[in-house]
Write a protein that holds these residues in place. Structure first.
Motif, PDB file in Angstrom:
ATOM      1  N   PHE B  54       0.827  -1.201   0.000  1.00  0.00           N
ATOM      2  CA  PHE B  54       0.000   0.000   0.000  1.00  0.00           C
ATOM      3  C   PHE B  54       0.866   1.258   0.000  1.00  0.00           C
ATOM      4  N   ALA B  55       1.925   1.250   0.812  1.00  0.00           N
ATOM      5  CA  ALA B  55       2.781   2.436   0.902  1.00  0.00           C
ATOM      6  C   ALA B  55       3.322   2.804  -0.472  1.00  0.00           C
ATOM      7  N   SER B  56       3.803   1.807  -1.198  1.00  0.00           N
ATOM      8  CA  SER B  56       4.401   2.072  -2.503  1.00  0.00           C
ATOM      9  C   SER B  56       3.372   2.659  -3.474  1.00  0.00           C
ATOM     10  N   ILE B  57       2.177   2.072  -3.497  1.00  0.00           N
ATOM     11  CA  ILE B  57       1.163   2.561  -4.434  1.00  0.00           C
ATOM     12  C   ILE B  57       0.669   3.943  -4.033  1.00  0.00           C
ATOM     13  N   ALA B  84      11.380   6.657  -4.849  1.00  0.00           N
ATOM     14  CA  ALA B  84      10.558   7.140  -3.735  1.00  0.00           C
ATOM     15  C   ALA B  84       9.586   6.049  -3.296  1.00  0.00           C
ATOM     16  N   CYS B  85       8.964   5.360  -4.269  1.00  0.00           N
ATOM     17  CA  CYS B  85       8.040   4.275  -3.920  1.00  0.00           C
ATOM     18  C   CYS B  85       8.767   3.191  -3.126  1.00  0.00           C
ATOM     19  N   LEU B  86       9.942   2.845  -3.610  1.00  0.00           N
ATOM     20  CA  LEU B  86      10.712   1.791  -2.957  1.00  0.00           C
ATOM     21  C   LEU B  86      11.052   2.178  -1.531  1.00  0.00           C
ATOM     22  N   VAL B  87      11.557   3.407  -1.368  1.00  0.00           N
ATOM     23  CA  VAL B  87      11.953   3.841  -0.029  1.00  0.00           C
ATOM     24  C   VAL B  87      10.742   3.874   0.888  1.00  0.00           C
ATOM     25  N   ALA B  88       9.608   4.372   0.370  1.00  0.00           N
ATOM     26  CA  ALA B  88       8.399   4.431   1.189  1.00  0.00           C
ATOM     27  C   ALA B  88       7.990   3.036   1.629  1.00  0.00           C
ATOM     28  N   ALA B  89       7.973   2.089   0.679  1.00  0.00           N
ATOM     29  CA  ALA B  89       7.550   0.725   1.018  1.00  0.00           C
ATOM     30  C   ALA B  89       8.483   0.123   2.056  1.00  0.00           C
ATOM     31  N   MET B  90       9.797   0.296   1.837  1.00  0.00           N
ATOM     32  CA  MET B  90      10.748  -0.316   2.767  1.00  0.00           C
ATOM     33  C   MET B  90      10.633   0.298   4.155  1.00  0.00           C
ATOM     34  N   THR B 224      11.049  -7.171   3.499  1.00  0.00           N
ATOM     35  CA  THR B 224       9.658  -7.449   3.146  1.00  0.00           C
ATOM     36  C   THR B 224       9.075  -6.273   2.378  1.00  0.00           C
ATOM     37  N   GLY B 225       9.438  -5.049   2.793  1.00  0.00           N
ATOM     38  CA  GLY B 225       8.948  -3.865   2.086  1.00  0.00           C
ATOM     39  C   GLY B 225       9.482  -3.810   0.661  1.00  0.00           C
ATOM     40  N   ALA B 226      10.756  -4.157   0.490  1.00  0.00           N
ATOM     41  CA  ALA B 226      11.311  -4.178  -0.862  1.00  0.00           C
ATOM     42  C   ALA B 226      10.557  -5.187  -1.724  1.00  0.00           C
ATOM     43  N   ALA B 227      10.245  -6.340  -1.120  1.00  0.00           N
ATOM     44  CA  ALA B 227       9.466  -7.351  -1.840  1.00  0.00           C
ATOM     45  C   ALA B 227       8.102  -6.781  -2.233  1.00  0.00           C
ATOM     46  N   ALA B 228       7.519  -5.990  -1.326  1.00  0.00           N
ATOM     47  CA  ALA B 228       6.210  -5.405  -1.600  1.00  0.00           C
ATOM     48  C   ALA B 228       6.286  -4.476  -2.807  1.00  0.00           C
TER      49      ALA B 228
END
Lengths: 348, 317
Positions: B54-57, B84-90, B224-228
């Motif tokens: 969700f964070a990434s999207i 930015a999406c990646l960093v947010a998700a991670m 896990t966030g990177a995977a997301a």
């Protein structure tokens, strides 16, 4: 606070109980059973109508989820609480019982009373078949394999023709009347009493087992498997016994559930049910029958009760789990202290 | 049964399996690292993954204002948006993981109680997170805008290597390598390994247990966030309950490789990804999960410590 922390209702209760003589105990048991049998009538008065939950009548809730959850939690308690095996797929046995009732009930002339032992037998058999390869494994692997088994049963039910696929099977017959007592949608009291009888039988069975050889073997396995094996306990055999007896109880619950709701579908047997039943056991107090019953009652009734906050109901349920486990990690009514003291150090 | 699909498209299926396998590798790091230090199944890891998707999207939709019909973007703009999406998700996943540890595990650990209590409290946290997401999203799926133009970079024979698949494989492999180096070479990594060997001894050696455990959750959460993020990149879709199936598969992958073992998780994830894709091609997608579990049971029967549990015991987290 210190008094509260050391206070253990289970021990207090056991103290009182052990101080009683036989006639006092018998009277107490009959009184409790009497009250439980009269429970379905408790919602009939205007003053107690608050017992009716927003979406289901009080009597319906009493059968499912409350009675059913207590029955299943007691069955799972044999596996998790008594012998310390973590089973995350208990719903599989419930599903096997329910589907045997649905398939045999709609395609053969057998009635539910005849199907009940068959359903229990099938659940037990699958317990043995699953147990033989997996009960040799360490605890965490057992958890994931049982979880997988639960999913396999559900996915198979969706994808196989004879189980009706995702639509399930409808028209599961009600049990025929016994001694003039009818069981159908208008006579839910009957179902409640069946469940109560089954719960009493299971309690009786567990208590017999606990004080005899299997119970001692389970206790030894729970405390330290290696030591138990060195002491000559046939570990695998007793693990399989515990697993399949738990499975049989789950199967029995499934048969009654299918016949009560007259309908089964794969959606009823998701992983969430396994989690919920396990939560009942741990929440109430693992290994202690009364704790498990209390836990199951609360966890079954609470989500129905708070249906008025319908969207956030599961959220509140999750929060309740976290908070209670943090405040009382051994559950509401933990097992006896003397069992715990001997277990300390060994189970860590 | 459809074996012709396998013989016909063997190499493209293999590539698809490896790609999904790399996503499993990153998620299973979250499980396996926590298991390594605490000997507990972190049940909330699937929800940590969900938070990351969700964070990434949300970053690409709300922050940068892209929608379902947005055109793909190129060049520098693409790089910083994806970054930015990646960093947010991670970060979101990492922070969630640390919070989960604080809420669900820390108090119980201090009391030294049984493992099942921690498991139930983790399950409780997991319910809270997924239900929270369900209420916030009103059970609706959220689609990711397609920012990356998904072209085929090159072909080998009949197998086309699409850009997002290449990104997944290269990036996940790089991250795995980084974590592996981190755990084996840095001081904090050494502390993590020490805690996983013996909590008591490492405390005696002056290791701050709570800090190390928090760090382990954080690193597991980051992965896990990177995977997301990678999942969003390939599948472009998420839901509040997305974590359940992926978490289950990733946990199976961790067990397959020998749980608690970093490199085991790597091989376990890829093996599982490949098995899953081939099973779906042969038996049909509906039997995918069943095949995975049957394989798992067979592996555990013959190699109870997982496929790689014994061979690389030293690299246990």
């Amino acid at each position: 606070m210190a008094i509260l922390k050391n206070f253990n209702l289970r021990d207090k209760g056991a103290e009182i109980w052990e101080g009683w003589n036989r006639s006092k105990r018998t009277t107490f048991v009959f009184a409790v059973v009497g009250v439980v049998i009269l429970l379905p009538f408790a919602g009939d008065f205007s003053i107690t109508s608050f017992l009716n939950t927003p979406t289901a009548s009080y009597q319906a809730v009493l059968v499912y989820p409350v009675g059913m959850y207590i029955l299943m939690a007691l069955g799972l308690n044999i596996v998790v609480g008594k012998s310390g095996l973590l089973d995350l797929g208990y719903v599989a046995f419930f599903a096997i019982g329910a589907y045997s009732a649905a398939i045999l009930g709609t395609r053969t002339n057998l009635n539910i009373w005849e199907i009940l032992p068959i359903g229990m037998g099938l659940a037990m058999l699958s317990g043995v078949l699953l147990g033989l390869p997996t009960l040799r494994l360490r605890g965490d692997y057992l958890a994931i394999v049982t979880l997988g088994f639960g999913e396999i049963v559900r996915i198979s039910a969706i994808n196989v023709q004879s189980t009706g696929g995702p639509n399930g099977i409808g028209g599961v017959p009600n049990p025929p009347a016994v001694l003039g007592m009818k069981f159908d949608i208008n006579n839910l009291k009957g179902f409640f009493w069946i469940v109560v009888v089954m719960i009493l039988l299971v309690i009786w069975m567990i208590r017999r087992f606990t004080s005899r050889r299997p119970g001692r073997a389970w206790e030894a396995i729970r405390q330290d498997e290696d030591v138990a094996m060195l002491m000559g306990v046939p570990v695998l055999r007793y693990k399989i016994w515990s697993f399949s007896i738990g499975a049989a109880v789950g199967g029995a619950a499934g048969v009654i559930f299918a016949s009560k709701s007259m309908f089964v579908a794969p959606d009823m047997f998701t992983f969430n049910v396994s989690v919920l039943i396990l939560s009942c056991v741990v929440f109430g107090g693992m290994g202690n029958i009364w704790g498990v019953i209390l836990g199951a009652t609360i966890l079954a009734y609470l989500p129905e009760r708070i249906r008025f906050i319908s969207t956030a109901r599961q959220l509140v349920f999750g929060l309740a789990l976290v908070i209670i486990m943090n405040v009382r990690p051994d559950g509401l009514l933990p097992r006896k202290k003397r069992e715990k003291i001997t277990a300390k150090g060994a189970t860590k | 049964m459809n074996f012709s699909a396998v013989t016909g498209q063997f190499w493209s299926l293999l590539l698809a399996g490896v790609a999904i396998g790399f996503i499993y590798v990153l998620i299973s790091l979250g499980y396996t690292m926590v298991y390594g230090v605490l000997r507990l199944i972190n049940f909330a890891n699937s929800e940590i993954f969900m938070v990351g998707t969700f964070a990434s999207i949300i970053v690409s939709r709300t922050f940068f204002g892209y929608g379902d019909s947005s055109d793909t973007i190129h060049g520098f703009k693409l790089y910083y948006t994806l970054a930015a999406c990646l960093v947010a998700a991670m970060l979101m996943s990492g922070v969630t993981a640390v919070l989960v540890e604080l809420v669900a595990y820390r108090r119980l650990r201090a009391k030294g109680t049984n493992r099942l209590a921690s498991l139930i409290s983790a399950i409780g946290t997991s319910i809270v997170l997924s239900e929270g997401a369900r209420i916030l999203t009103q059970s609706r799926p959220l689609a990711s805008p397609r920012l990356l133009n998904k072209f085929f970079v090159f072909n080998i024979g009949t197998v086309g290597f699409r850009i997002d698949i290449i990104i997944v494989i290269v990036f996940a492999a790089a991250l795995f390598f980084a974590v592996d180096r981190f755990v084996n070479k840095t001081l904090l990594g050494k502390a993590i390994r020490a805690v996983s060997m013996s909590e008591d001894t490492s405390r005696l050696m002056g290791i701050n247990l709570n800090r190390v455990i928090s760090a382990t959750f954080f690193i597991g959460g980051l992965m896990t966030g990177a995977a997301a993020f990678l999942y969003d990149l390939v599948f472009e879709n998420t839901r509040f309950n997305i974590g359940f199936n992926l978490g289950l598969a990733a946990f199976t992958a961790a067990v397959l490789g020998g749980i608690g073992n970093l490199r085991g998780a790597f091989f376990g994830g890829i093996t599982l990804g490949i098995i899953e894709v081939f099973a779906a091609a042969i038996f049909g997608a509906q039997w995918q999960a069943v095949t995975v579990f049957v394989v798992l049971v067979l592996v555990l029967l013959f190699k109870p410590n997982g496929l790689f549990g014994e061979a690389i015991q030293q690299s246990r987290v």
